[in-house]
Design a protein around this motif. Sequence first.
Motif, PDB file in Angstrom:
ATOM      1  N   ARG A   1      59.558  95.907  59.789  1.00  0.00           N
ATOM      2  CA  ARG A   1      58.212  95.355  59.992  1.00  0.00           C
ATOM      3  C   ARG A   1      57.281  95.804  58.871  1.00  0.00           C
ATOM      4  O   ARG A   1      56.495  95.010  58.336  1.00  0.00           O
ATOM      5  N   LEU A   2      57.359  97.078  58.521  1.00  0.00           N
ATOM      6  CA  LEU A   2      56.548  97.592  57.407  1.00  0.00           C
ATOM      7  C   LEU A   2      56.938  96.937  56.085  1.00  0.00           C
ATOM      8  O   LEU A   2      56.079  96.666  55.243  1.00  0.00           O
ATOM      9  N   GLY A   3      58.234  96.681  55.908  1.00  0.00           N
ATOM     10  CA  GLY A   3      58.690  96.007  54.699  1.00  0.00           C
ATOM     11  C   GLY A   3      58.142  94.594  54.581  1.00  0.00           C
ATOM     12  O   GLY A   3      57.719  94.164  53.499  1.00  0.00           O
ATOM     13  N   ILE A   4      58.145  93.874  55.691  1.00  0.00           N
ATOM     14  CA  ILE A   4      57.577  92.521  55.683  1.00  0.00           C
ATOM     15  C   ILE A   4      56.089  92.576  55.373  1.00  0.00           C
ATOM     16  O   ILE A   4      55.574  91.779  54.583  1.00  0.00           O
ATOM     17  N   PHE A   5      55.386  93.542  55.980  1.00  0.00           N
ATOM     18  CA  PHE A   5      53.950  93.675  55.704  1.00  0.00           C
ATOM     19  C   PHE A   5      53.711  94.010  54.231  1.00  0.00           C
ATOM     20  O   PHE A   5      52.822  93.435  53.596  1.00  0.00           O
ATOM     21  N   ALA A   6      54.512  94.929  53.683  1.00  0.00           N
ATOM     22  CA  ALA A   6      54.334  95.313  52.275  1.00  0.00           C
ATOM     23  C   ALA A   6      54.583  94.122  51.360  1.00  0.00           C
ATOM     24  O   ALA A   6      53.844  93.908  50.386  1.00  0.00           O
ATOM     25  N   GLY A   7      55.610  93.346  51.664  1.00  0.00           N
ATOM     26  CA  GLY A   7      55.874  92.147  50.870  1.00  0.00           C
ATOM     27  C   GLY A   7      54.722  91.158  50.933  1.00  0.00           C
ATOM     28  O   GLY A   7      54.308  90.594  49.907  1.00  0.00           O
ATOM     29  N   CYS A   8      54.198  90.940  52.129  1.00  0.00           N
ATOM     30  CA  CYS A   8      53.051  90.039  52.284  1.00  0.00           C
ATOM     31  C   CYS A   8      51.827  90.587  51.562  1.00  0.00           C
ATOM     32  O   CYS A   8      51.052  89.821  50.979  1.00  0.00           O
ATOM     33  N   LEU A   9      51.652  91.897  51.598  1.00  0.00           N
ATOM     34  CA  LEU A   9      50.521  92.512  50.929  1.00  0.00           C
ATOM     35  C   LEU A   9      50.577  92.263  49.422  1.00  0.00           C
ATOM     36  O   LEU A   9      49.572  91.900  48.805  1.00  0.00           O
ATOM     37  N   VAL A  10      51.746  92.417  48.842  1.00  0.00           N
ATOM     38  CA  VAL A  10      51.901  92.180  47.402  1.00  0.00           C
ATOM     39  C   VAL A  10      51.647  90.716  47.069  1.00  0.00           C
ATOM     40  O   VAL A  10      50.940  90.394  46.101  1.00  0.00           O
TER      41      VAL A  10
ATOM     42  N   GLY B   1      31.570  90.815  48.496  1.00  0.00           N
ATOM     43  CA  GLY B   1      31.127  92.104  47.957  1.00  0.00           C
ATOM     44  C   GLY B   1      32.273  93.062  47.723  1.00  0.00           C
ATOM     45  O   GLY B   1      33.222  92.759  47.009  1.00  0.00           O
ATOM     46  N   ASP B   2      32.169  94.237  48.359  1.00  0.00           N
ATOM     47  CA  ASP B   2      33.194  95.278  48.208  1.00  0.00           C
ATOM     48  C   ASP B   2      34.304  95.163  49.250  1.00  0.00           C
ATOM     49  O   ASP B   2      35.115  96.070  49.400  1.00  0.00           O
ATOM     50  N   SER B   3      34.351  94.085  49.993  1.00  0.00           N
ATOM     51  CA  SER B   3      35.333  93.955  51.074  1.00  0.00           C
ATOM     52  C   SER B   3      36.658  93.374  50.604  1.00  0.00           C
ATOM     53  O   SER B   3      37.492  93.017  51.426  1.00  0.00           O
ATOM     54  N   ASN B   4      36.884  93.255  49.324  1.00  0.00           N
ATOM     55  CA  ASN B   4      38.080  92.613  48.808  1.00  0.00           C
ATOM     56  C   ASN B   4      39.364  93.300  49.286  1.00  0.00           C
ATOM     57  O   ASN B   4      40.308  92.636  49.685  1.00  0.00           O
ATOM     58  N   GLY B   5      39.406  94.635  49.256  1.00  0.00           N
ATOM     59  CA  GLY B   5      40.593  95.360  49.710  1.00  0.00           C
ATOM     60  C   GLY B   5      40.879  95.126  51.179  1.00  0.00           C
ATOM     61  O   GLY B   5      42.022  94.893  51.576  1.00  0.00           O
ATOM     62  N   MET B   6      39.833  95.179  51.987  1.00  0.00           N
ATOM     63  CA  MET B   6      39.999  94.944  53.422  1.00  0.00           C
ATOM     64  C   MET B   6      40.434  93.500  53.673  1.00  0.00           C
ATOM     65  O   MET B   6      41.259  93.236  54.548  1.00  0.00           O
ATOM     66  N   TRP B   7      39.898  92.562  52.918  1.00  0.00           N
ATOM     67  CA  TRP B   7      40.268  91.161  53.049  1.00  0.00           C
ATOM     68  C   TRP B   7      41.764  90.972  52.768  1.00  0.00           C
ATOM     69  O   TRP B   7      42.456  90.272  53.494  1.00  0.00           O
ATOM     70  N   ILE B   8      42.259  91.618  51.737  1.00  0.00           N
ATOM     71  CA  ILE B   8      43.667  91.495  51.374  1.00  0.00           C
ATOM     72  C   ILE B   8      44.559  92.071  52.482  1.00  0.00           C
ATOM     73  O   ILE B   8      45.556  91.473  52.879  1.00  0.00           O
ATOM     74  N   ILE B   9      44.180  93.229  53.002  1.00  0.00           N
ATOM     75  CA  ILE B   9      44.964  93.858  54.076  1.00  0.00           C
ATOM     76  C   ILE B   9      44.964  92.997  55.333  1.00  0.00           C
ATOM     77  O   ILE B   9      46.007  92.767  55.953  1.00  0.00           O
ATOM     78  N   LEU B  10      43.797  92.512  55.734  1.00  0.00           N
ATOM     79  CA  LEU B  10      43.726  91.676  56.939  1.00  0.00           C
ATOM     80  C   LEU B  10      44.507  90.374  56.772  1.00  0.00           C
ATOM     81  O   LEU B  10      45.201  89.936  57.693  1.00  0.00           O
ATOM     82  N   LEU B  11      44.399  89.763  55.622  1.00  0.00           N
ATOM     83  CA  LEU B  11      45.133  88.531  55.366  1.00  0.00           C
ATOM     84  C   LEU B  11      46.644  88.788  55.389  1.00  0.00           C
ATOM     85  O   LEU B  11      47.413  87.994  55.959  1.00  0.00           O
TER      86      LEU B  11
END
Length: 99
Positions: free
Chosen positions: A8-17, A33-43
């Motif tokens: 599950r973590l591997g799938i999440f890491a792949g999606c994150l990249v 604004g500064d929410s880019n990192g959070m946006w990427i993680i949530l997406l």
Amino acid sequence: MLRYTLKRLGIFAGCLVVVWGLVYSGVFPRGLGDSNGMWIILLALVISAPISFVALRQERDRASEQVVRRVDRMKANLDANRSQEDLADDTARAQGQTS
């Protein structure tokens, strides 16, 4: 259970990249604004959840069987302990009545 978690973590890491690459290449919009990192993680979470649900069905079933076996074993141990306590209590009461 650990195998499921790691997959599950591997799938999440792949999606994150992949999401990170798509956001920085301009395919997906950047966050506000500064929410880019959070946006990427949530997406990445939103995308990886259905992929994990479909791709890891067998692992999830295997993990749930392990949990069921573990719970059944604990219940059997509790029943055995309860029977021993009942026997010890009955023995103590019987000895107390004969004294």
